[in-house]
Write a protein that holds these residues in place. Structure first.
Motif: not given
Ligand code: SAM
Length: 282
Positions: A142-149, A167-173, A175-180, A200-208
């Motif tokens: 199953d899809d991870a986010w569907h499984g959580l639900k 994190y193969e796809m931008e959607a992974d970055y 998708g995490v917060l709304p799923a959490v 990439d440090r900028n992307r990491t910091e914006s994720f956090i």
């Protein structure tokens, strides 16, 4: 179409940090007799043969678990992880590296539960086979986010939710917060452990930053960068965001970091252990 296979990366420095945190949280949950649930959103294949073509092709485990196997550091959270990997290799040599489901299953007691979702057909089949006879373990394709639900809240109100996208796809970055947030509405009392790469440090910091801005409470950041930050030069570091960590985890990870730095990082590597938010963030 999923192209990522964890079998190329198992046992690398990112797995080492992630699995140290995973073991520490599960050991903490085991301090009480009450049952708990581990929910593993991106479970992978379950375990990985060191001699496999994939692991030998990249050799990433050489810069990860191979640096610690057979050694004791005197720091509990590292040593309990290393001794677990050793126990799963009873011949005394590193033959197999355990994935997160095998790590959980080998620590769980009779009364505890492991829920796994994995979308890749091959890895799902391997995982399903590995736990075919273990009644404590539920494996869903199953899809991870569907499984959580679908699976949260579990019957037991204590637990760990391990979130480990590739994190193969931008959607992974994205998708995490709304799923959490959705999962926390269902299972607020759990500890959440979220893996992220430093590519990439900028992307990491914006994720956090998104987690902090969203007011996620009790947020611990643990990061180990084996090389200096360098965008476009692959994964230079690995991190974990932990929501509702055991109260001892920050201190234990702070003790572990100098030893992990010595074992895994080059001279310019750097590490972080920091509480980003408290009980009642703005
Ligand atoms: N957690 C594993 C461990 O520590 O041993 C490693 C997991 S690996 C980093 C990420 C896994 O997520 C891959 O096996 C991949 O097939 C799977 N995956 C990718 N997208 C997924 C999705 N949307 N839902 C569930 N699994 C997914």
């Amino acid at each position: 179409m999923l192209s990522y296979r964890h079998s190329y990366h198992a046992g690398n420095f990112a797995d080492v940090l992630k699995h140290i945190v995973q073991v520490a949280i599960i050991e903490y949950l085991k301090k009480k007799d009450k049952p708990f649930t581990v929910h593993d959103t991106h479970a992978g294949a379950g375990s990985y043969a060191i001699a496999s073509e994939h692991m030998q092709k990249t050799g990433e485990y050489q810069d990860g678990i191979a640096k610690l196997f057979g050694k004791r550091t005197g720091v509990g959270v590292i040593d309990q992880y290393v001794s677990l990997v050793e126990k799963l290799n009873p011949v005394g040599r590193l033959m197999d590296y355990p994935g997160s489901p095998q790590i959980s299953a080998s620590l769980l007691r009779e009364q505890d539960v492991l829920q796994c979702t994995e979308l890749h057909s091959t890895d799902f089949t391997l995982l399903k086979r590995e736990f075919a006879d273990d009644k404590r373990v539920q494996v869903l394709k199953d899809d991870a986010w569907h499984g959580l639900k679908a699976l949260l809240p579990p019957r037991h109100r204590r637990g760990l939710v391990l979130i480990d996208p590739s994190y193969e796809m931008e959607a992974d970055y994205n998708g995490v917060l709304p799923a959490v947030q959705m999962a926390m509405e269902r299972f607020a009392t759990a500890t959440y452990a979220i893996w992220y790469p430093v590519l990439d440090r900028n992307r990491t910091e914006s994720f956090i930053r998104r987690f902090v801005k969203a007011g996620i409470p009790n947020l611990l950041r643990v990061e180990c960068c084996v090389r200096p930050d360098a965008s476009g030069r692959g994964m230079t570091g690995t991190g974990m965001l932990i929501i509702n960590p055991p109260y001892t985890l920050a201190q234990h990870m702070a003790q572990a970091m100098p030893l992990l730095k010595e074992a895994l990082c080059d001279a310019n590597g750097h590490t972080t252990v920091k509480m980003l938010t408290g009980e009642n963030p703005q």
